[in-house]
Design an enzyme around this catalytic site. Sequence first.
Site, PDB file in Angstrom:
ATOM      1  N   SER A 128       0.817  -1.213   0.000  1.00 28.09           N
ATOM      2  CA  SER A 128       0.000   0.000   0.000  1.00 28.09           C
ATOM      3  C   SER A 128       0.855   1.270   0.000  1.00 28.09           C
ATOM      4  CB  SER A 128      -0.954  -0.036   1.211  1.00 28.09           C
ATOM      5  OG  SER A 128      -1.899   1.000   1.141  1.00 28.09           O
ATOM      6  N   HIS A 151      -2.623  -1.496  -4.681  1.00 26.97           N
ATOM      7  CA  HIS A 151      -4.085  -1.471  -4.740  1.00 26.97           C
ATOM      8  C   HIS A 151      -4.577  -0.034  -4.594  1.00 26.97           C
ATOM      9  CE1 HIS A 151      -4.568  -0.636  -0.447  1.00 26.97           C
ATOM     10  NE2 HIS A 151      -3.665  -1.581  -0.205  1.00 26.97           N
TER      11      HIS A 151
END
Length: 246
Positions: A128, A151
């Site tokens: 992330s 993501h």
Amino acid sequence: MRREGLFVFEQTETENTPARETPALQTIRELGQTGTPTGGPLEEMPFHCLTIIGQIEGHLVLPPRNKTTKYEHVIPQLVAIEQNPKIKGLLVVLNTVGGDIEAGLAIAEMLKTMTTPVVSLVLGGGHSIGAPIAVAADHSVISETATMTIHPIRLSGLVIGVPQTYEYLDKMQERVIRFIVHHSRIPEGVLREMMFRTGELVRDVGTVLVGAEAVQVGLIDEVGGVGTALQRLADLAAATNKGGVH
């Protein structure tokens, strides 16, 4: 020890009495490292190691059971490292699941704007918001078994269901994408495709890159370990001391 009449009472530590922690243990507990850069004459190691582990904590305090890296601890350390002429390089070790976006980007921006040479090493995971921190270094290294999850950003807590919320979410997404693209070799189209890919993550959207895969797509510079990262840091420090380009 106290006296009462003819009797002498001596107080001793029992098992229930908490032992006093040394300054070194307090530093390990609070910052996850053995020492902080002081800039004083006792600074011995030319390279400083900064660990970013667990979840990056932002403006909200996470539950005590969570392992966190607090940005209010990291930012003053980076300022101290930048001001300390005895520190010739900074090794940033990442094993993080991500966390607060603004806190993570703040750390990444500080790393990128430092004149002290910086090398990042991804061990375990750099998921992330850990990706921008990893690419913010002058040189990035990832271990063979480490993973990086790319993501889209997410919002937690109360979300107001109005168009402005989605516009704000899109702007935050663009900040992350722009930073990663500008400070790595990955093309923007490839990054967007991996970020919004469906089917690879169970009940989720995104892509998991393992070791060499992160290097192949241009996100990380090379595969290696602690020795590789320290050697690259030594090369950068030598070039800086000789007046080379940082």
